[in-house]
Design a protein around this motif. Structure first.
Motif, PDB file in Angstrom:
ATOM      1  N   SER A 107      82.853 -66.335  49.555  1.00  0.00           N
ATOM      2  CA  SER A 107      82.349 -67.258  50.574  1.00  0.00           C
ATOM      3  C   SER A 107      83.342 -67.446  51.725  1.00  0.00           C
ATOM      4  N   GLN A 136      85.244 -64.177  55.781  1.00  0.00           N
ATOM      5  CA  GLN A 136      85.612 -64.111  57.206  1.00  0.00           C
ATOM      6  C   GLN A 136      87.117 -64.111  57.410  1.00  0.00           C
ATOM      7  N   ASP A 196      78.087 -73.101  50.070  1.00  0.00           N
ATOM      8  CA  ASP A 196      77.952 -72.874  51.510  1.00  0.00           C
ATOM      9  C   ASP A 196      78.581 -74.011  52.313  1.00  0.00           C
ATOM     10  N   ASP A 197      78.429 -75.235  51.818  1.00  0.00           N
ATOM     11  CA  ASP A 197      79.015 -76.389  52.504  1.00  0.00           C
ATOM     12  C   ASP A 197      80.530 -76.425  52.326  1.00  0.00           C
ATOM     13  N   SER A 244      82.427 -73.784  52.100  1.00  0.00           N
ATOM     14  CA  SER A 244      82.930 -72.779  53.028  1.00  0.00           C
ATOM     15  C   SER A 244      82.975 -73.311  54.456  1.00  0.00           C
ATOM     16  N   LYS A 245      81.923 -73.991  54.872  1.00  0.00           N
ATOM     17  CA  LYS A 245      81.864 -74.529  56.232  1.00  0.00           C
ATOM     18  C   LYS A 245      82.949 -75.581  56.472  1.00  0.00           C
ATOM     19  N   ILE A 246      83.089 -76.514  55.534  1.00  0.00           N
ATOM     20  CA  ILE A 246      84.042 -77.615  55.705  1.00  0.00           C
ATOM     21  C   ILE A 246      85.480 -77.108  55.649  1.00  0.00           C
ATOM     22  N   SER A 263      86.595 -74.065  56.161  1.00  0.00           N
ATOM     23  CA  SER A 263      86.870 -73.194  57.306  1.00  0.00           C
ATOM     24  C   SER A 263      87.165 -74.016  58.552  1.00  0.00           C
ATOM     25  N   TYR A 264      86.441 -75.097  58.727  1.00  0.00           N
ATOM     26  CA  TYR A 264      86.678 -75.994  59.867  1.00  0.00           C
ATOM     27  C   TYR A 264      88.099 -76.549  59.804  1.00  0.00           C
ATOM     28  N   LEU A 280      79.046 -80.800  61.219  1.00  0.00           N
ATOM     29  CA  LEU A 280      78.521 -79.498  60.787  1.00  0.00           C
ATOM     30  C   LEU A 280      77.056 -79.576  60.360  1.00  0.00           C
ATOM     31  N   ILE A 324      75.907 -81.328  57.798  1.00  0.00           N
ATOM     32  CA  ILE A 324      75.787 -81.465  56.343  1.00  0.00           C
ATOM     33  C   ILE A 324      75.512 -82.920  56.011  1.00  0.00           C
TER      34      ILE A 324
END
Length: 230
Positions: A11, A14, A140-141, A143-145, A147-148, A210, A212
């Motif tokens: 996840s 990137q 998925d959440d 990964s988003k948090i 990464s931010y 984001l 969420i």
């Protein structure tokens, strides 16, 4: 750079070509069956990574179970605590993320969600701990948090909880799965279990930015997302 090949590592793909960050996601996968040799293997791998990439930020994933009064003294949690302390003492720049209970497409069968899903589906008997709860969060959440936070260089050299706003009782999780499967679970209720304390203050604004929403339907939606079509 990403170390590991499991669900969490994938996840964060990137970061595979990023030169300034090492995402270390090669930890012990089964917290219940882990043995001392696996703990040592993870620590030795981390030491090797640090020697080869001493100038890079290290991202490490720990566990939210350290807040659970029942689980916090387990060998797995004590190992995670040891790893946190090792990183804080030896790594110049790092982010440590204590993850809630991760739900995802490739989550291992020994996670609590997969265990309960399979037990109810197959009619296998199990013990239901009445007072136990888990903090469920979508990979998925996560990964988003994370990464931010990594990309904006927030919370450097700190431990950050990546978790839902609240825990969900095992009883409620079973109820959701029973409704989804339209089948009653074969379980016996025991007066056992603990409830981890929750503090996701650091990430609430990030999650909102984001898109969420940790609302009352979040856990049910996540369970249906990953188990509704199996």
């Amino acid at each position: 750079m990403v170390i590991g090949n499991g669900m969490v590592a994938k996840s964060f793909s990137q970061y595979l070509e990023r030169e300034n960050v090492v995402v270390f996601a090669s930890g012990v996968s089964n917290s219940k069956l882990a043995i001392e040799s696996e703990f040592e293997k993870e620590k030795n791998l981390l030491k090797k990574v640090l020697q080869e990439h001493e100038d890079k930020k290290i991202v490490y994933f720990s566990t939210f179970n350290l807040y659970d009064p029942v689980e916090k003294n387990s060998p797995y949690c004590l190992h995670k605590l040891d790893m946190e302390e090792f990183i804080s003492a030896n790594v110049p720049v790092y982010n440590i993320f204590r993850l809630g209970h991760v739900a995802g497409q490739s989550a291992q069968q020994y996670t609590i969600l997969s265990f309960l899903y399979n037990a109810i589906k197959d009619g296998t008997s199990f013990k239901l701990w009445k007072h136990a709860s888990r903090n469920i969060i979508d990979i998925d959440d996560i990964s988003k948090i994370c990464s931010y936070i990594i990309d904006n260089e927030w919370y450097l050299n700190q431990i950050t909880n990546i978790c839902n706003n609240k825990n969900t009782s095992i009883v409620e999780i079973v109820d959701i799965l029973e409704g989804m499967l339209n089948k009653k679970g074969n379980y016996s209720i025991f007066e056992e279990g603990g409830c981890p304390s929750v503090d996701n203050t650091k990430i609430r604004l990030i999650a909102t930015d984001l898109g969420i929403n940790f609302d009352d339907s979040y856990v049910k939606d996540v369970i249906i997302k990953y188990y509704g079509r199996l």
